[in-house]
Design an enzyme around this catalytic site. Structure first.
Site, PDB file in Angstrom:
ATOM      1  N   SER A  56       2.183  76.869  29.238  1.00 30.33           N
ATOM      2  CA  SER A  56       2.356  78.030  28.688  1.00 30.33           C
ATOM      3  C   SER A  56       3.374  77.535  27.310  1.00 30.33           C
ATOM      4  O   SER A  56       3.187  78.531  26.101  1.00 30.33           O
ATOM      5  CB  SER A  56       2.751  79.278  29.281  1.00 30.33           C
ATOM      6  OG  SER A  56       2.088  79.677  30.269  1.00 30.33           O
ATOM      7  N   GLY A 253      -1.270  80.688  30.195  1.00 32.23           N
ATOM      8  CA  GLY A 253      -1.680  79.489  29.075  1.00 32.23           C
ATOM      9  C   GLY A 253      -0.937  79.876  27.952  1.00 32.23           C
ATOM     10  O   GLY A 253      -0.095  81.008  27.696  1.00 32.23           O
ATOM     11  N   GLY A 255      -0.490  80.215  23.400  1.00 32.95           N
ATOM     12  CA  GLY A 255      -1.345  80.358  22.210  1.00 32.95           C
ATOM     13  C   GLY A 255      -1.654  81.867  22.085  1.00 32.95           C
ATOM     14  O   GLY A 255      -1.140  82.648  22.997  1.00 32.95           O
ATOM     15  N   CYS A 282      -0.139  86.465  32.666  1.00 31.38           N
ATOM     16  CA  CYS A 282       0.373  86.019  31.305  1.00 31.38           C
ATOM     17  C   CYS A 282      -1.008  86.038  30.512  1.00 31.38           C
ATOM     18  O   CYS A 282      -1.335  87.112  29.981  1.00 31.38           O
ATOM     19  CB  CYS A 282       1.022  84.675  31.580  1.00 31.38           C
ATOM     20  SG  CYS A 282       1.997  84.464  30.259  1.00 31.38           S
ATOM     21  N   LEU A 283      -1.275  84.683  29.919  1.00 32.75           N
ATOM     22  CA  LEU A 283      -2.495  84.759  28.846  1.00 32.75           C
ATOM     23  C   LEU A 283      -3.821  85.347  29.524  1.00 32.75           C
ATOM     24  O   LEU A 283      -4.532  86.215  28.938  1.00 32.75           O
ATOM     25  CB  LEU A 283      -2.947  83.459  28.635  1.00 32.75           C
ATOM     26  CG  LEU A 283      -3.940  82.913  27.775  1.00 32.75           C
ATOM     27  CD1 LEU A 283      -3.715  83.753  26.299  1.00 32.75           C
ATOM     28  CD2 LEU A 283      -4.351  81.693  27.199  1.00 32.75           C
ATOM     29  N   GLN A 286      -3.469  89.031  29.218  1.00 34.98           N
ATOM     30  CA  GLN A 286      -3.583  89.521  27.789  1.00 34.98           C
ATOM     31  C   GLN A 286      -5.473  89.444  27.597  1.00 34.98           C
ATOM     32  O   GLN A 286      -5.898  90.555  26.958  1.00 34.98           O
ATOM     33  CB  GLN A 286      -3.073  88.631  26.906  1.00 34.98           C
ATOM     34  CG  GLN A 286      -1.485  88.694  27.039  1.00 34.98           C
ATOM     35  CD  GLN A 286      -0.842  87.555  26.506  1.00 34.98           C
ATOM     36  OE1 GLN A 286      -1.387  86.571  25.786  1.00 34.98           O
ATOM     37  NE2 GLN A 286       0.381  87.378  26.557  1.00 34.98           N
ATOM     38  N   ASN A 324       7.398  84.384  30.253  1.00 37.25           N
ATOM     39  CA  ASN A 324       7.296  83.298  29.118  1.00 37.25           C
ATOM     40  C   ASN A 324       6.247  83.727  28.469  1.00 37.25           C
ATOM     41  O   ASN A 324       4.917  83.368  28.769  1.00 37.25           O
ATOM     42  CB  ASN A 324       7.030  81.998  29.632  1.00 37.25           C
ATOM     43  CG  ASN A 324       6.570  81.008  28.621  1.00 37.25           C
ATOM     44  OD1 ASN A 324       6.882  81.138  27.435  1.00 37.25           O
ATOM     45  ND2 ASN A 324       5.967  79.887  29.219  1.00 37.25           N
ATOM     46  N   GLY A 326       4.956  85.040  24.026  1.00 40.44           N
ATOM     47  CA  GLY A 326       5.261  85.350  22.604  1.00 40.44           C
ATOM     48  C   GLY A 326       4.217  86.483  22.088  1.00 40.44           C
ATOM     49  O   GLY A 326       4.541  87.059  21.010  1.00 40.44           O
ATOM     50  N   PHE A 327       3.164  86.725  23.092  1.00 37.68           N
ATOM     51  CA  PHE A 327       2.190  87.945  22.782  1.00 37.68           C
ATOM     52  C   PHE A 327       2.374  88.833  23.700  1.00 37.68           C
ATOM     53  O   PHE A 327       2.677  88.472  24.857  1.00 37.68           O
ATOM     54  CB  PHE A 327       0.935  87.214  22.744  1.00 37.68           C
ATOM     55  CG  PHE A 327       0.837  86.389  21.256  1.00 37.68           C
ATOM     56  CD1 PHE A 327       0.197  87.028  20.207  1.00 37.68           C
ATOM     57  CD2 PHE A 327       1.177  85.200  21.386  1.00 37.68           C
ATOM     58  CE1 PHE A 327       0.098  86.030  19.258  1.00 37.68           C
ATOM     59  CE2 PHE A 327       0.799  84.057  20.379  1.00 37.68           C
ATOM     60  CZ  PHE A 327       0.381  84.697  19.155  1.00 37.68           C
ATOM     61  N   HIS A 366       5.510  86.201  35.659  1.00 37.96           N
ATOM     62  CA  HIS A 366       4.872  84.866  36.292  1.00 37.96           C
ATOM     63  C   HIS A 366       5.486  85.533  37.821  1.00 37.96           C
ATOM     64  O   HIS A 366       6.603  85.021  38.075  1.00 37.96           O
ATOM     65  CB  HIS A 366       5.591  83.841  35.836  1.00 37.96           C
ATOM     66  CG  HIS A 366       4.738  83.130  34.677  1.00 37.96           C
ATOM     67  ND1 HIS A 366       4.082  82.270  34.817  1.00 37.96           N
ATOM     68  CD2 HIS A 366       4.847  83.705  33.261  1.00 37.96           C
ATOM     69  CE1 HIS A 366       3.403  81.781  33.526  1.00 37.96           C
ATOM     70  NE2 HIS A 366       3.972  82.842  32.596  1.00 37.96           N
ATOM     71  N   GLU A 368       4.601  83.567  40.524  1.00 35.71           N
ATOM     72  CA  GLU A 368       5.003  82.334  41.113  1.00 35.71           C
ATOM     73  C   GLU A 368       6.216  82.078  40.929  1.00 35.71           C
ATOM     74  O   GLU A 368       6.664  80.992  41.775  1.00 35.71           O
ATOM     75  CB  GLU A 368       3.867  81.112  40.585  1.00 35.71           C
ATOM     76  CG  GLU A 368       4.274  80.593  39.411  1.00 35.71           C
ATOM     77  CD  GLU A 368       3.847  81.531  37.956  1.00 35.71           C
ATOM     78  OE1 GLU A 368       4.431  80.922  37.040  1.00 35.71           O
ATOM     79  OE2 GLU A 368       3.644  82.636  38.082  1.00 35.71           O
TER      80      GLU A 368
END
Length: 392
Positions: A56, A253, A255, A282-283, A286, A324, A326-327, A366, A368
């Site tokens: 990530s 992940g 980006g 996370c990703l 989103q 973790n 940034g979006f 997260h 985990e």
């Protein structure tokens, strides 16, 4: 004996050059050369090896706010990339104190040697508190991190290089860290004095879409009684459903979720329509929101650390979580079919959703927790509960 010049200055052997022209000097560690990326800060006081091997973080230079990084060395058990030799995409590391010799019975390699072996450029001797304050005030800057043992730098060229970095918005970095082929996963979680074991009697079959998945997520799925089949990020819904899974997992992940969503969102929409239980992290969270009609946005400083309080709006319980990202999902954009289940107590940003009429849910953080607290690991049991209900 040659006299010592008390007034001579030690030349810096590493630089962190921000796109606005700011030059931060220090001493180089790890790999020589230079790398560009977005500078973020992580507030965790443990788990630096797991952080630096978390896919990530692709495209980012990590500033550690805890000053003593590297003091317990490194080992192969704490790596989070599935492919042990793979480059996770992290661009660099910024440290306050120099690396000491490891002081831990599990240490197998010195941290500096480990950084060199993995091709990660690092800089020590930086006032990381000041850099963190700068990021909090102005946002996550683009930068170049460079290490030359002789201290020879073309600062103007490095500023130009930093300015040329386009930033993470619009970047599909999942394509750089996903697996190249399908594989099965059986390994379960680490136990004291035993190490890792394997799942031999699974009750459920989960297909995990790898956008940059961490090992400990797969371990906890296996620990929860799942046979896990991991597939590349661009695997079609048809191919996934042909594997006849009991549930589908959308991984973490790096980006911009909107960029990866260009190919992932249509697949996720089809998987939602199948009625299968779906769990995202996370990703994956989103992009699930995007598939359901929501929007995502770039954050000012992001959330990176292992001490983030999150409130479960369905129970009132507060969990300390590892984050973790940034979006973030724009909570105001969520359609009526979605219930917001979790929110950050730091800034009120969205941290969890669920579909009101189907067994589909996700979280921004997260559970985990590698590294981090284990307050949220119950979510893996929630996922298996949905699969059991669907099978009955």
């Amino acid at each position: 004996m040659k006299p010592v010049d008390a007034w001579s200055a030690t030349l810096p052997t590493a630089l962190l050059v921000l796109a606005d022209g700011t030059v931060i000097e220090g001493f180089g560690l790890g790999a020589t050369g230079s790398a560009t990326g977005e500078v973020c800060f992580n507030t965790a006081i443990t788990g630096y090896e797991e952080i630096l091997t978390d896919p990530s973080y692709a495209g980012q230079i990590i500033t550690f706010t805890f000053p003593h990084i590297g003091n317990v060395g490194t080992n192969d058990e704490d790596i989070e990339t599935v492919n042990m030799a793979a480059n996770t995409g992290v661009r660099g590391a910024v440290l306050r104190a120099d690396i000491t010799e490891p002081s831990n019975y599990r240490a197998a390699k010195n941290f500096d040697a480990w950084l060199k072996a993995r091709g990660i450029v690092a800089i020590a001797g930086v006032d990381t508190r000041a850099l963190t304050a700068l990021i909090r005030e102005t946002g996550m800057p683009n930068a170049v991190i460079a290490f030359d043992p002789e201290g020879n730098f073309d600062k103007e060229a490095l500023v130009t290089q930093a300015k040329a970095f386009p930033g993470l918005e619009g970047m599909d970095l999942a394509a750089e860290v996903t697996t190249a082929q399908r594989y099965d996963w059986q390994e379960t979680t680490w136990k004291w004095d035993e190490g890792y074991s394997n799942q031999s009697t699974p009750k459920h079959h989960v297909v995990a879409i790898d956008y940059g998945v961490k090992r400990n997520i797969l371990r906890l799925l296996a620990e929860a009684g799942c046979k896990v089949t991991v597939v590349p990020a661009e695997t079609s819904a048809k191919e996934i459903l042909e594997l006849n899974p009991d549930g589908i997992f959308l991984s973490n992940g790096p980006g911009d979720p909107a960029a990866t969503g260009a190919y992932a969102v249509p697949t996720i929409k089809s998987l939602i329509d199948s009625g299968k239980p779906i769990f995202g992290i996370c990703l994956g969270h989103q992009m699930l929101a995007l598939a359901l009609g929501g929007k995502t946005q770039k954050m000012h400083q992001g959330h990176h650390g292992a001490n983030h309080p999150v409130k479960d709006l369905t129970t009132g319980k507060v969990e300390i979580t590892s984050m973790n990202h940034g979006f973030a999902v724009d909570a105001e954009s969520l359609p009526e079919c979605i219930e917001q289940t979790h929110t950050s107590l730091f800034d009120g940003s969205n941290c969890g959703i669920k579909l009101k009429d189907k067994p589909v849910f996700s979280v921004q953080y997260h559970p985990e927790a590698s590294p981090g607290p284990q307050d949220s690991q119950y979510l893996f049991q929630k996922f298996t509960g949905f699969m059991e209900a669907a099978a009955s």
